[in-house]
Write an enzyme that holds these catalytic residues in place. Structure first.
Site, short mmCIF file in Angstrom:
data_model
loop_
_atom_site.label_atom_id
_atom_site.label_comp_id
_atom_site.label_asym_id
_atom_site.label_seq_id
_atom_site.Cartn_x
_atom_site.Cartn_y
_atom_site.Cartn_z
N SER A 113 0.90 -1.16 0.16
CA SER A 113 0.16 0.10 -0.05
C SER A 113 0.81 1.37 0.10
O SER A 113 2.09 1.12 0.46
CB SER A 113 -0.97 -0.08 1.25
OG SER A 113 -1.36 1.23 1.50
N SER A 114 0.30 2.46 -0.49
CA SER A 114 1.10 3.42 -0.43
C SER A 114 1.58 4.17 0.76
O SER A 114 2.13 5.10 0.93
CB SER A 114 0.51 4.42 -1.53
OG SER A 114 -0.88 4.86 -1.15
N CYS A 115 0.67 3.69 1.63
CA CYS A 115 0.83 4.21 3.24
C CYS A 115 2.06 3.88 3.61
O CYS A 115 2.45 4.19 4.79
CB CYS A 115 -0.26 3.74 4.10
SG CYS A 115 -0.61 2.23 4.54
N TYR A 142 -1.14 -0.34 10.06
CA TYR A 142 -1.28 -1.11 8.71
C TYR A 142 -0.07 -0.97 8.03
O TYR A 142 0.32 -1.89 7.43
CB TYR A 142 -2.46 -0.34 8.02
CG TYR A 142 -2.98 -0.90 6.66
CD1 TYR A 142 -3.61 -2.40 6.53
CD2 TYR A 142 -2.62 -0.13 5.66
CE1 TYR A 142 -3.57 -2.77 5.44
CE2 TYR A 142 -2.75 -0.66 4.31
CZ TYR A 142 -3.25 -1.83 4.24
OH TYR A 142 -3.73 -2.39 3.07
N LYS A 146 2.46 -3.77 6.66
CA LYS A 146 2.72 -3.96 4.97
C LYS A 146 4.05 -3.88 5.01
O LYS A 146 4.86 -4.62 3.90
CB LYS A 146 1.90 -2.93 4.31
CG LYS A 146 0.72 -3.24 3.99
CD LYS A 146 0.09 -4.46 3.13
CE LYS A 146 -1.13 -4.75 2.90
NZ LYS A 146 -1.67 -5.94 1.91
N HIS A 185 -13.14 3.69 2.62
CA HIS A 185 -11.97 4.82 2.10
C HIS A 185 -12.94 6.02 1.45
O HIS A 185 -13.98 6.02 1.01
CB HIS A 185 -11.41 4.10 1.02
CG HIS A 185 -10.34 3.05 1.41
ND1 HIS A 185 -10.60 1.57 1.30
CD2 HIS A 185 -9.01 2.97 1.94
CE1 HIS A 185 -9.56 1.01 1.73
NE2 HIS A 185 -8.66 1.80 2.20
#
Length: 318
Positions: A113-115, A142, A146, A185
């Site tokens: 994920s881009s987070c 999260y 990841k 989201h």
């Protein structure tokens, strides 16, 4: 280890998380490939259960694995269910990656994920920005889970020679999204909010935050196509960003959604709600060099997503 091009044809392919938005898009895209698709419901095999996962892999022995299973949600869910987001995503990644290795999977793709990128990393976000600064606090658990999955893929690749790869999608939307009023989201939340406002005749819709953060949005079927492309053509330890290469402010995006839904009332913003990361814009130059670009415009994607939302609401009411 590195085998490209990688032939999917005739392979047994497991999509972990096939009932989710990403997994279902992968399953749709794989239906165009000559593969034997394997899926399993949570009621049959809970991916958080190590023994159950190991037993299923030993019996099924998939040759290709797309690890799209995850506990996901929007900013409120991430910040509220911090323990669940950390624990469940850690154990899902650990169980599936190790089981794939032990049972001789030829190739595995882990979807991050881009987070994972630092809150204040330089924009656009390059793949080498990971672990160069503090994370956005609201989704730190999260992101850490990841990052652990990414590092596990890297470790198994370097130690065991596994042909395992990492990809990092940007913010996604489309069929199969979660429209929960609190835990969804931003795209799904706004589609639902503007639709309900249109139906009820509300004069104003409140959008969380200031409206100033910038976000990049990718239609989920484009993501699935990129994943298939990379599974066939990419094999390296470096992770690959998947996005459109374009971003938009939340305020501008809200107007796009409102127009698509047909809502004509006012739009205001609630700065007491968290904004999250100021900007998340992926550098997709590596992906472009590998021969793939997104093909669905934001306007077309939102139209398709809204149509999917209406279908899903109708099915739920039947």
């Amino acid at each position: 280890m590195a085998r490209t091009p990688f032939e999917l044809k005739g392979k047994t392919v497991f999509v972990a998380g096939h009932r989710g938005m990403v997994g279902s898009a992968l399953a749709r895209r794989l239906s165009r490939e000559n593969v034997e698709l394997k899926t399993v419901r949570r009621s049959e095999v809970d991916l958080r259960d190590q023994a159950a996962v190991f037993d299923w892999f030993a019996k099924t022995r998939p040759q290709v694995v797309f690890l799209a299973a995850a506990k996901v949600g929007g900013i409120v869910a991430n910040n509220t269910l911090r323990g669940e987001f950390l624990y469940e995503n850690l154990v899902i990644a650990a169980n599936v990656i190790h089981a794939a290795h032990v049972n001789g999977a030829e190739k595995l793709m882990f979807l991050g994920s881009s987070c994972i990128y630092p809150k204040l990393a330089p924009q656009p976000l390059r793949e080498d920005a990971m672990l160069t600064g503090p994370l956005e606090p609201t989704n730190e658990p999260y992101a850490i889970a990841k990052i652990a999955g990414i590092k596990m893929v890297e470790a198994y690749r370097s130690q065991y020679g596994c042909d395992f790869i990492n990809v990092m999608p940007t913010n996604l939307y489309g069929p199969g999204d979660n429209y929960h009023p609190e835990f969804s989201h931003v795209v799904a939340a706004l589609i639902r909010r503007f639709h309900e406002a249109k139906v009820s005749g509300a004069s104003n819709v409140v959008v969380w935050g200031t409206g100033t953060p910038r976000r990049e949005f990718l239609y989920v079927d484009d993501l699935a196509d990129a994943c298939i492309h990379l599974m066939k053509t990419y094999s390296d330890e470096e992770l690959v960003n998947i996005g459109t290469g374009e971003d938009i402010t939340i305020a501008e995006f809200a107007r796009v959604v409102a127009k698509t839904v047909g809502y004509t009332g006012g739009i205001s913003f609630d700065p007491s709600r968290p904004d999250g990361t100021p900007r998340k814009w992926l550098d997709v130059s590596r992906l472009a060099k590998l021969g793939w670009r997104a093909s669905t415009s934001l306007e077309d994607g939102i139209r398709l997503a809204y149509q999917a939302y209406l279908r899903e609401q109708k099915q739920a009411a039947e």
